[in-house]
Design an enzyme around this catalytic site. Structure first.
Site, PDB file in Angstrom:
ATOM      1  CB  SER A 247      -8.400   0.801   5.611  1.00 21.52           C
ATOM      2  OG  SER A 247      -9.113   1.990   5.419  1.00 21.52           O
TER       3      SER A 247
ATOM      4  CB  SER B 141      -8.219   3.645   2.767  1.00 25.46           C
ATOM      5  OG  SER B 141      -7.364   3.040   3.714  1.00 25.46           O
TER       6      SER B 141
ATOM      7  CE  LYS C  86      -3.915   2.014   2.612  1.00 23.49           C
ATOM      8  NZ  LYS C  86      -4.850   1.816   3.738  1.00 23.49           N
TER       9      LYS C  86
HETATM   10  N1  GLN Z   1     -13.326   4.156   6.269  1.00 30.81           N
HETATM   11  C1  GLN Z   1     -12.683   4.598   7.474  1.00 30.81           C
HETATM   12  C2  GLN Z   1     -12.273   6.038   7.337  1.00 30.81           C
HETATM   13  O1  GLN Z   1     -12.556   6.618   6.341  1.00 30.81           O
HETATM   14  C3  GLN Z   1     -11.501   3.725   7.812  1.00 30.81           C
HETATM   15  C4  GLN Z   1     -10.296   4.007   7.008  1.00 30.81           C
HETATM   16  C5  GLN Z   1      -9.101   3.191   7.409  1.00 30.81           C
HETATM   17  O2  GLN Z   1      -9.234   2.147   8.069  1.00 30.81           O
HETATM   18  N2  GLN Z   1      -7.939   3.700   7.076  1.00 30.81           N
HETATM   19  O3  GLN Z   1     -11.674   6.620   8.179  1.00 30.81           O
END
Ligand code: GLN
Length: 468
Positions: free
Chosen positions: A167, A143, A67
């Site tokens: 994410s 994400s 990532k």
């Molecule tokens: N969807 C969540 C957010 O927007 C989690 C994102 C993540 O785990 N990095 O913060």
């Protein structure tokens, strides 16, 4: 090919790390044009590493996609942001990368993500659209959308993602792959660009539960460079993987099976629960009474921490700098205005607000108290059950563009994944079937399994039993 199959082929002399890398590069050149999981990859430097690969090591010669918020020496690390896309190259390896290399693996390729990991669809990437390999009109989740899509598209053997509120698990669910978020403190965060430091964890996305166990084995463990990493022994995650669920108690939190879940998701998850029961698990109804406050709590704490963490992006030390600023304050302001996208700005404003004097106690202070209650919910539940089972997301992958107008609706869809981060416990998403949704056929559905803090071995054992 799974990681463990590729490893066997290396050991049997049927293929080589160089050949595997060239195959992946070919697949990226063809299939990833449409999927858009990769932001960049450097075949030449990976081949140089592959020529020296020690196949006797546990991940010897295995390429692993990364990532784009985890630092790999000399490679880009854009975080899906314009801020870092212009000129930033990592000056060092994150601890997970150092550990992967020590286990013989080769970091190969940088995967798209929501900007600074803020989002659930990878649509907040400022750089590129990533599409779900099962249906290119749909999101891969986020994400870590690139990390999940590449594994699903077979343009990666396995990848690393990061999980602050879901994410890793949610894109794994949407793309039909395995995604593991370790316990807080299990895996070093050193070299992961921080979003919300008290919630962030790095973990693997793979084609199988066994592969996830193999990668966790390599990346887990104490790191003096991360003060929140835990100095406790790392168990053997493969030793009891096939022991099954006979006699185990698995909890179903009724708060996770209420209204708002797509009927196809519910049906698919229930089928897997029936299978676990057949395999000898006792299914127990439980309650996690503070679940309804998880979204509000997370969306105070995560932006608060993000607003502090992102203050390092000032146009001086990293990445983008505005041209011809009037003075130093103007340099900060314009660099940030130009470099950050709308969701990142929204989070910084939210976070700054909840931390500001006059609001701190009412929002941030209170959220910390509710966080404790959410953690205690799990502690109470784990007095009665070995692990907890739930859906990962209320519905399968939606259409690209269909969520953009309503950030609050996006935040609400994180309801099943946020609590594990708030409580610091491990969670995994495994593919448990598919369903028709919103005019599309056979979209993947994930099952989430949660276990007590540092009980990844147990988590993986349940996951292995439930695996299709
Ligand atoms: N969807 C969540 C957010 O927007 C989690 C994102 C993540 O785990 N990095 O913060």
């Amino acid at each position: 090919m799974t990681l463990s199959t590729l490893r066997q082929k290396f050991l049997a002399g049927e293929t080589t790390p160089e050949a595997a890398l060239r195959d992946l590069a070919n697949d990226i050149a063809t299939r990833d044009k449409q999927t858009g999981a990769y932001l960049s990859h450097d075949l030449e430097s990976a081949l140089a590493e592959a020529s020296k690969a020690d196949l006797s090591l546990p991940l010897g010669g295995i390429p692993i996609g990364i990532k784009d918020n985890i630092n790999v020496l000399g490679q880009p690390c854009t975080c899906g942001s314009k801020f870092l896309a212009e000129n930033y190259l990592s000056p060092y390896d994150a601890t997970v990368i150092r550990k992967l290399r020590a286990a013989g693996a080769i970091p190969f390729g940088r995967l798209n993500m929501d900007e600074f990991a803020m989002g659930s669809a990878t649509e907040n990437s400022a750089l590129q659209t990533t599409r779900n390999p099962h249906d290119h009109s749909r999101i891969p989740g986020g994400s870590s959308g690139g990390s999940a899509a590449a594994v699903a598209d077979r343009t990666a053997i396995a990848t690393l993602g990061s999980d602050t509120g879901g994410s890793i698990r949610q894109p794994a669910s949407h793309c039909g792959v395995v995604g593991l978020k370790p316990s807080y403190g299990r895996v070093s965060r050193y070299g992961l660009v921080a979003f919300a430091s008290s919630l962030d964890q790095i973990g693997p996305l793979t084609q199988s539960v066994e592969d996830a166990a193999m990668i966790l084995q390599a990346i887990a463990g104490f790191d003096p460079l991360d003060s929140t990493s835990l100095d406790v022994p790392v168990p053997d995650y493969l030793a009891n993987l096939n022991d099954g669920v006979k006699g185990m108690k698995l909890g179903l939190p009724h708060e996770y099976f209420g209204d708002g879940i797509d009927p196809g998701v519910r049906h698919t998850v229930e089928k897997t629960i029936a299978k676990l029961r057949e395999l000898g698990a006792e299914i127990v109804d439980i309650s996690l009474p503070h679940t309804e406050h998880a979204v509000a709590t997370y969306y105070i704490i995560a932006p608060a921490e993000a607003s502090s963490n992102l203050s390092r992006f000032d146009g001086i030390r990293y990445g983008h700098r505005t041209k011809q600023p009037a003075d130093i304050a103007d340099l900060y302001r314009k660099s940030r205005e130009e470099g950050f996208g709308p969701e990142v700005k929204r989070r910084i404003i939210l976070g700054t607000h909840v931390l500001s004097s006059g609001y701190y106690d009412a929002y941030y202070g209170r959220a910390q108290k509710v966080r404790t209650l959410i953690r205690q919910d799990f502690e109470n539940a784990f007095q009665k059950v070995d692990a907890i089972i739930s859906p990962v997301a209320p519905s399968p992958a939606r259409k690209i563009g269909a969520g953009a107008a309503d950030p609050l609706h996006e935040y609400l869809s994180d309801i099943f994944t946020l609590s594990a981060n708030l409580a610091g416990i491990p969670g995994i998403s495994i593919p448990c079937g598919s369903t028709d949704f919103d005019g599309a056929k056979n979209l993947p559905v994930g099952l989430q399994i949660l276990a007590p803090h540092l009980e990844e071995a147990k988590l993986l054992r349940v996951a292995k039993a439930a695996e299709l």
